[in-house]
Design a protein around this motif. Structure first.
Motif, mmCIF file in Angstrom:
data_model
loop_
_atom_site.group_PDB
_atom_site.id
_atom_site.type_symbol
_atom_site.label_atom_id
_atom_site.label_comp_id
_atom_site.label_asym_id
_atom_site.label_seq_id
_atom_site.Cartn_x
_atom_site.Cartn_y
_atom_site.Cartn_z
ATOM 1 N N VAL A 175 29.932 0.524 9.034
ATOM 2 C CA VAL A 175 28.720 1.347 9.066
ATOM 3 C C VAL A 175 28.912 2.500 10.046
ATOM 4 O O VAL A 175 28.680 3.666 9.720
ATOM 5 N N CYS A 193 25.566 -7.735 5.153
ATOM 6 C CA CYS A 193 26.072 -6.783 4.162
ATOM 7 C C CYS A 193 26.779 -7.471 3.009
ATOM 8 O O CYS A 193 27.699 -6.911 2.414
ATOM 9 N N HIS A 226 25.407 -13.121 6.534
ATOM 10 C CA HIS A 226 26.052 -11.824 6.762
ATOM 11 C C HIS A 226 25.190 -10.741 6.131
ATOM 12 O O HIS A 226 24.899 -10.792 4.930
ATOM 13 N N VAL A 229 25.563 2.390 0.896
ATOM 14 C CA VAL A 229 26.550 1.628 0.149
ATOM 15 C C VAL A 229 27.227 0.616 1.068
ATOM 16 O O VAL A 229 27.447 -0.534 0.697
ATOM 17 N N VAL A 230 27.578 1.055 2.303
ATOM 18 C CA VAL A 230 28.234 0.109 3.199
ATOM 19 C C VAL A 230 27.230 -0.765 3.935
ATOM 20 O O VAL A 230 27.537 -1.888 4.308
ATOM 21 N N ASP A 231 26.032 -0.253 4.158
ATOM 22 C CA ASP A 231 25.037 -1.081 4.838
ATOM 23 C C ASP A 231 23.738 -1.061 4.054
ATOM 24 O O ASP A 231 22.976 -0.104 4.123
ATOM 25 N N PRO A 232 23.461 -2.141 3.277
ATOM 26 C CA PRO A 232 22.279 -2.148 2.412
ATOM 27 C C PRO A 232 20.979 -2.090 3.217
ATOM 28 O O PRO A 232 19.934 -1.790 2.645
ATOM 29 N N ARG A 233 21.064 -2.359 4.525
ATOM 30 C CA ARG A 233 19.815 -2.339 5.300
ATOM 31 C C ARG A 233 19.323 -0.920 5.541
ATOM 32 O O ARG A 233 18.181 -0.690 5.865
ATOM 33 N N SER A 280 19.540 -14.313 11.152
ATOM 34 C CA SER A 280 20.864 -13.815 11.492
ATOM 35 C C SER A 280 21.966 -14.711 10.948
ATOM 36 O O SER A 280 23.132 -14.428 11.168
ATOM 37 N N ALA A 281 21.600 -15.781 10.230
ATOM 38 C CA ALA A 281 22.626 -16.727 9.823
ATOM 39 C C ALA A 281 23.420 -16.237 8.621
ATOM 40 O O ALA A 281 24.497 -16.738 8.342
ATOM 41 N N TRP A 305 25.940 -15.062 11.899
ATOM 42 C CA TRP A 305 26.449 -15.290 10.553
ATOM 43 C C TRP A 305 27.867 -15.815 10.599
ATOM 44 O O TRP A 305 28.334 -16.499 9.707
ATOM 45 N N ARG A 306 28.580 -15.515 11.691
ATOM 46 C CA ARG A 306 29.970 -15.934 11.800
ATOM 47 C C ARG A 306 30.055 -17.465 11.763
ATOM 48 O O ARG A 306 30.891 -18.045 11.082
ATOM 49 N N ARG A 360 33.496 -5.328 7.683
ATOM 50 C CA ARG A 360 32.500 -4.768 6.771
ATOM 51 C C ARG A 360 31.319 -4.219 7.585
ATOM 52 O O ARG A 360 30.815 -3.135 7.308
ATOM 53 N N LEU A 361 30.911 -4.967 8.598
ATOM 54 C CA LEU A 361 29.784 -4.529 9.431
ATOM 55 C C LEU A 361 30.168 -3.307 10.260
ATOM 56 O O LEU A 361 29.371 -2.385 10.438
ATOM 57 N N LEU A 386 29.689 -18.812 8.292
ATOM 58 C CA LEU A 386 30.891 -18.698 7.465
ATOM 59 C C LEU A 386 31.948 -19.709 7.905
ATOM 60 O O LEU A 386 32.586 -20.346 7.077
ATOM 61 N N HIS A 403 18.453 -9.238 3.659
ATOM 62 C CA HIS A 403 17.240 -8.693 4.287
ATOM 63 C C HIS A 403 16.091 -8.566 3.292
ATOM 64 O O HIS A 403 14.970 -8.289 3.677
ATOM 65 N N ALA A 419 34.650 -9.871 7.014
ATOM 66 C CA ALA A 419 33.198 -9.744 7.028
ATOM 67 C C ALA A 419 32.752 -8.948 8.252
ATOM 68 O O ALA A 419 31.841 -8.119 8.185
ATOM 69 N N ALA A 420 33.445 -9.170 9.378
ATOM 70 C CA ALA A 420 33.106 -8.420 10.593
ATOM 71 C C ALA A 420 33.458 -6.950 10.412
ATOM 72 O O ALA A 420 32.711 -6.052 10.794
#
Lengths: 331, 535, 325
Positions: free
Chosen positions: A254, C107, C105, A323-327, C102-103, A230-231, A250-251, A234, C154, A247-248
């Motif tokens: 978790v 969250c 983000h 809340v911090v990780d929607p997955r 994976s592209a 994802w980096r 944020r991950l 962006l 997701h 953004a990193a």
């Protein structure tokens, strides 16, 4: 009739909650209800275990260098209900617990256990909340900084500090901060809780080791997150370094939130040394002292309070995870 | 953005909590701040326990007489004067006129008599209920065998209190100055029961009255306007800071938050002594205390039955070395059980000092003792001590010392209550102990090792020793003769007995130069009414 | 007016563990405004590295441009630190990657992710950015965009996620879209729809497309021009129809052969492709393809053949120029 609140709290409530959880159509609500149902049951189990333990250790609350006359001892035991059979004492303690009454403290004879807990809770809560605030306020920025400067001097310095903070015993750390801040520069009061600034240094001492752990989590979390594809998305879309770093971060949060539940429990139990050194009128010292003094009622009150707190804090941390990780799904 | 609601609620809750907690900080300083020690066990005189508790109580209460530790003879307090009958069996006290409780209610003699009887009743659970055993009927009463009405404490009128004793007591007046006998307000006690000690009900009769008590923080007392001498009281208020760690006391003192620190960490003493000219070194006050640190030996353990073995184990310990090398806090090497500065009645009591054995003599004693028991070596034994750092280092020092005799001992650290339990059960060979004088009389020390004493705990029973103490008791009133008997008993105890005295405690305090009226003394007693601040 | 994308003699190496490995060995590419170019090759041929180096997305170090130049819309992005590419990233050239899993983000909500990019490129309020995000999502063909902006990555299927990625690439209104294997990870029907979307976007926005793929079917469907890469070099370049109809380089012929037969493309003689593509650190001398080439001459092992124009559009780097087939 005396046991009615206990039956309500420890039998009826969990059963009703569990039945509701089973009937509930929403998985989320079901898990909430189940978790709520297990709270009184957990407290009850821990209470029973602790009751057995404190009564199994040698020595009693009335032992003293000076031998106590048998009649006086008998009078004291009768006064505090220690002359009754153990099971009856336990039953009495449980039904008291349901009414938030833990009986009189055996070592602080002018205070009931509830009074002792209520008197100490604000200071301990304040200390713990601020320690957690330090934990986040220091751990996250420094961890992020180290991750973004990975392998450079800033990273090496921060990593060395992290290792140092994790290795130093609390009282050494306290001394290292106390001497310059209090005695050389006279910025903060030495101990006590007479002014709001008095809580800064103790909470910092309490929070720093946890901040080091958070910094370590963030450092590795951000570094790992930056490997994500994802980096590139962006960056290619033209977002600046700063946005990518956040953004990193944020991950990596978790793992921080997952750690916070443990950290909160650690702050509660770890406050003992800090409260002692800084004369904070909190609960920490009672935890050990009540056991050493064989203050059975206070020891049980502390165990119950801390069990409930640890349970709720871990619960809160688990609730924060989605809340911090929607997955993450609530299970 | 409904997902933000939960964190916002949590944040608001935390902020509200913090505000509430902050609102609990902030107290205006008192006229004098004393770093005292842990929270008192209770403000009920019958339940209080430690020397630190006693200091707080002394600001809130006063007895018929108050201790004067330097002269050894108690001084008048509630009682204006008193008479002792010729045979010493009848004590009559006349109260000062116009005595009042801190709520303004008058104190009369029946109040005090009632308070003494409450102290005796088993239901009160007073820790030192045997203090008054000399009074007729008191022992039966506290053991639940006789009625309170049979106790010979009488108030024939509002200002006279009479005690009748079953036998002459060597220092009855000193007993009456003890904190457990401070008067308890009957009117409050009967109204609120055990809750009478809570801050909102608390009523006392001393120079100060209770304002509030925050656990693990402070007990604030202020001038009691109803006290007999309130107009002359120099201080308007005192904060008794309840701080159990001496290191914290030192920090607070150095930071200027305390006027008096009643304890100083042992580890800081060398540094303080190194700079006697400047604060805080110049503020250090030390005074020998009426307290002894010693080892108990269990005579039932294999090898310990013979006094020669015990003597060897005692006299091989070089107390001078222990105090100068390890402790370095001003403790006095203990070559006797009773501390120096002790009195016998009104006379100073000087103990016979044991002298150290040469190593050869010690080895010889050990050999003799073992041979008499048919042993060749002393079996390895355990030395029990508490987890306190000082205790641990003393225990290790001793362990090393005993290797000189070829004796193996293993140090075992226990928490204080477990140690007491094992001692009370006789489940030990050697254990660390201490004795603090309740009142300044050598008999208070020596009677510990009478066969019948509950404080003995060693299994040591020596008829000549018991006989000497009995004779000493019968000589109450004749202090010089009594002192001779006690000295003989102590010599027996040191030669035959089950103890190894190691050192006599030393009180260490830091006192700001502007504090007046602080007199270091052997009982660590503080007269709060005499304290003043002169800047 | 110069071409939108001009790459001249681009050489790039990776420095790892003290060794440098050259993975691009003089790449020339030209893409006019509104044009479409497919870069084709096996994995390891350097096509993906080429695409990422255009926006300086490779980590530097280890990657390093050693020679050549990249100009996008007249701006040189090959000189100086990687951040010089910021001037074109998103605003002139957008990029879509292979793996939509994976592209994005994980969250960040779809709407917030898009709005952040929108706000990066135009001065507007969050509300306006959110509005623009909805438009973008609609443009890439997402149904119910109001609902989608509240969703997490997701919660979307692979195809939808790739559309969101395309929307993010377009959020800065670029003139060039670089699509690095945009359909490889998708199943066949979704693949076709995404290709259709790319064609539509080209038509609607006048967007130039640089399509990186190993799939000649995709090339035929989406591009006008194509360039075949092998071992860090372009070996053949020309209009898609011409190259596919009459591949001149033996390697192109082999690729062409692997394509399933369709009526749209004429049949040509089978060429077998032996062995594996060479590793960049062990390149053969001369023409890198010669060990696998069934027509190799002795001279092929000695010198690197230059890209020679066969006609105005079509050039090839092989001395045989298709004669061997």
């Amino acid at each position: 009739m005396e046991h009615l609140p206990a039956v309500l709290l420890f039998v009826l409530t969990p059963v009703v909650l569990l039945v509701c959880a089973r009937r509930s159509c929403s998985a989320r609500r079901g898990s909430l209800l189940r978790r709520a149902a297990w709270l009184p049951l957990t407290v009850l189990c821990v209470h029973a275990l602790s009751f057995a333990l404190v009564h199994a250790v040698p020595g009693g609350p009335f032992d003293d260098d000076r031998p106590l006359a048998a009649e006086t001892r008998a009078a004291l035991e009768a006064r505090f209900g220690l002359d009754r059979p153990a099971f009856e004492q336990w039953l009495h303690a449980v039904s008291g617990m349901a009414r938030a009454e833990f009986g009189p403290s055996l070592a602080h004879r002018d205070h009931s256990v509830t009074e002792v807990l209520v008197a100490g809770a604000p200071a301990s809560l304040l200390l713990g909340a601020l320690a957690l605030a330090w934990t986040l306020a220091l751990g996250i920025p420094f961890g992020l900084w180290a991750a973004l400067r990975r392998g450079r001097s800033a990273d090496l310095t921060i990593s060395a500090c992290i290792a140092l903070l994790l290795a130093l015993p609390t009282f050494v750390l306290t001394g290292l901060l106390l001497i310059p801040l209090v005695f050389w520069w006279k910025l903060l009061p030495a101990a006590g809780l007479d002014q709001p600034s008095a809580v800064l240094l103790p909470s910092l001492c309490l929070g720093l080791p946890f901040a080091a752990q958070v910094a370590r989590l963030v450092r590795s979390g951000v570094a790992e997150a930056l490997q994500g594809e994802w980096r590139r998305t962006l960056v290619a879309a033209g977002l600046p370094e700063r946005a990518v770093a956040f953004a990193a971060l944020r991950l990596s949060l978790v793992s921080v939130v997952a750690f916070l539940g443990n950290a909160a429990a650690g702050v509660l139990t770890g406050s003992l040394v800090v409260e002692q050194i800084f004369a904070i009128p909190g609960l920490g010292a009672h935890f050990v002292e009540s056991a050493l003094n064989r203050d059975f009622t206070l020891a049980l009150g502390m165990v119950v309070l801390y069990t409930a707190l640890a349970y709720v804090l871990n619960w809160a941390a688990d609730l924060m995870l989605p809340v911090v990780d929607p997955r993450v799904e609530l299970s | 953005m409904h997902s933000l609601r939960l964190p916002l609620i949590a944040l608001a809750t935390v902020l509200a909590l913090l505000l509430w907690c902050f609102s609990l900080t902030g107290t205006a300083p008192a006229d004098l701040v004393i770093g005292n020690g842990p929270d008192p066990r209770s403000l009920d005189p019958a339940q209080a326990q430690s020397v630190a508790d006693a200091r707080v109580l002394a600001s809130l209460f006063e007895g018929l007489v108050i201790p004067d530790p330097l002269s050894g003879t108690p001084a008048a307090a509630m009682a204006q004067h008193w008479t002792e009958s010729q045979d010493g069996l009848r004590w009559s006290f006349t109260l000062r006129p116009g005595l009042k409780w801190s709520d303004g209610r008058a104190i009369d003699a029946p109040d005090i008599a009632w308070s003494m009887l409450r102290f005796l009743k088993p239901a009160t659970g007073a820790r030192m209920a045997d203090l008054l055993d000399a009074v007729i009927g008191a022992e039966d009463c506290r053991r639940g065998r006789g009625p309170a009405s049979a106790v010979a404490i009488e108030a024939p009128d509002a200002s006279t209190l009479i005690f009748r004793l079953r036998e002459r007591h060597p220092c009855f007046l000193k007993l009456l100055a003890q904190f457990p006998l401070y008067p308890v307000p009957r009117h409050v006690y009967e109204k609120h029961g055990a809750a009478w000690t809570s801050a909102q009900h608390f009523v006392s009769n001393g120079p100060f009255r209770l304002v509030h008590w925050r656990l693990r923080d402070r007990i604030r007392v202020e001038r009691n306007p109803h006290w007999r001498d309130a107009a002359q009281l120099p201080l308007g208020s005192i904060d008794w800071r309840c701080i159990d760690s001496p290191a914290t006391l030192l920090n607070l003192y150095v930071a200027g938050a305390l006027d008096i620190a009643m304890d100083v960490p042992l580890s800081a003493i060398p540094a303080l002594l190194a700079s006697p000219g400047s604060a805080p070194g110049s503020d250090l006050r030390r005074h020998p205390r009426l307290g002894t640190f010693f080892l108990r030996m269990n005579v039932a353990q294999p090898g310990f039955a013979h006094s020669a073995v015990r003597r060897a184990l005692s006299l091989v310990v070089d107390r001078d070395l222990l105090c100068s090398q390890l402790l370095r806090g001003g403790e006095e090497p203990a070559w006797s059980f009773t501390p120096t500065g002790m009195h016998c009645g009104a006379l100073p009591y000087s103990a016979l000092r044991a002298s150290p054995l040469s190593l050869d003599e010690a080895r010889a004693e050990l050999r003799i003792g073992l041979q008499a028991q048919g042993m060749s070596t002393l079996p390895a034994f355990e030395l029990l001590h508490t987890t306190d750092p000082l205790d641990s280092s003393v225990a290790e020092w001793l362990q090393h010392r005993y290797t000189i005799l070829g004796v193996t001992c293993k140090t075992v650290a226990l928490d204080a209550q477990s140690l007491r339990t094992r001692m009370a059960d006789g489940d030990y060979a050697m254990a660390r102990s201490s004795w603090m004088a309740d009142y300044d009389d050598a008999s208070n020390y020596l009677e510990c090792f009478e066969s019948s004493s509950g404080a003995n705990r060693t299994g040591w029973s020596h008829a000549p020793y018991d006989a000497l103490l009995r004779e000493a008791r019968s000589l109450a009133g004749a202090d010089a003769e009594r002192a001779a008997k006690l000295r003989a008993a102590e010599a027996l105890l040191l030669h035959e007995g089950p103890i190894v005295p190691l050192f006599h405690y030393c009180s260490r305090s830091l006192v700001q130069p502007y504090v007046r009226g602080f007199e270091p003394n052997p009982l660590e007693w503080l007269n709060p009414a005499a304290l003043r601040v002169q800047r | 007016m110069s071409a939108l994308l001009e790459v001249r003699g681009l050489r790039l190496e990776f420095n790892t563990a003290g060794r440098s490995i050259e993975v691009l060995r003089g790449v020339d590419l030209t893409l006019e405004r509104g044009g479409s170019l497919a870069l084709v090759g096996e994995s390891g041929s350097g096509k993906s590295v080429t695409a990422q180096s255009l926006l300086r997305l490779l980590d530097e170090p280890p990657a390093r441009i050693t020679a050549g130049s990249i100009h996008i819309a007249g701006r040189c992005v090959s000189e100086g630190p990687a951040c010089v590419a910021n001037a074109v990233r998103g605003s002139v050239a957008g990029m879509v990657f292979q793996d939509p899993q994976s592209a994005l983000h994980p969250c960040t909500r779809i709407g917030a992710a898009l709005a952040a990019v929108v706000r990066q490129h135009r001065h507007c309020t969050w509300r306006e950015a959110e509005q623009r995000s909805l438009e973008l999502l609609m443009e890439v063909g997402l149904d119910a965009p109001q609902r989608r902006v509240e969703q997490w990555p997701h919660q979307l299927s692979g195809g939808l996620r790739q559309r969101v990625a395309i929307a993010m690439a377009l959020a800065g209104d670029p003139q060039l879209l670089i699509a690095d294997e945009p359909t490889t990870a998708l199943d066949a029907t979704v693949q076709a729809r995404v290709l259709g979307l790319l064609s539509r976007l080209r038509a609607q926005r006048g967007l130039a497309l640089l399509l990186i793929t190993h799939d000649l079917g995709v090339v035929a469907a989406a591009a006008d021009e194509m360039a075949v890469m092998y071992a860090g070099r372009i070996v053949e370049q020309g209009p898609v129809r011409e190259v596919l109809a009459q591949p001149l380089h033996p390697y192109s012929q082999a690729l062409r052969q692997a394509l399933p037969r369709t009526d749209a493309l004429p049949r040509c003689a089978p060429v077998s492709l032996r062995g594996l593509p060479p590793l960049p650190e062990h390149l053969p001398t001369g023409c890198a393809f010669h060990p696998r080439c069934s027509h190799a001459l002795p001279a092929c092992a000695l010198e690197v053949p230059a890209l020679v124009a066969r006609n105005a559009q079509h050039s090839v780097a092989c001395p045989l120029e298709g004669q061997g087939a």
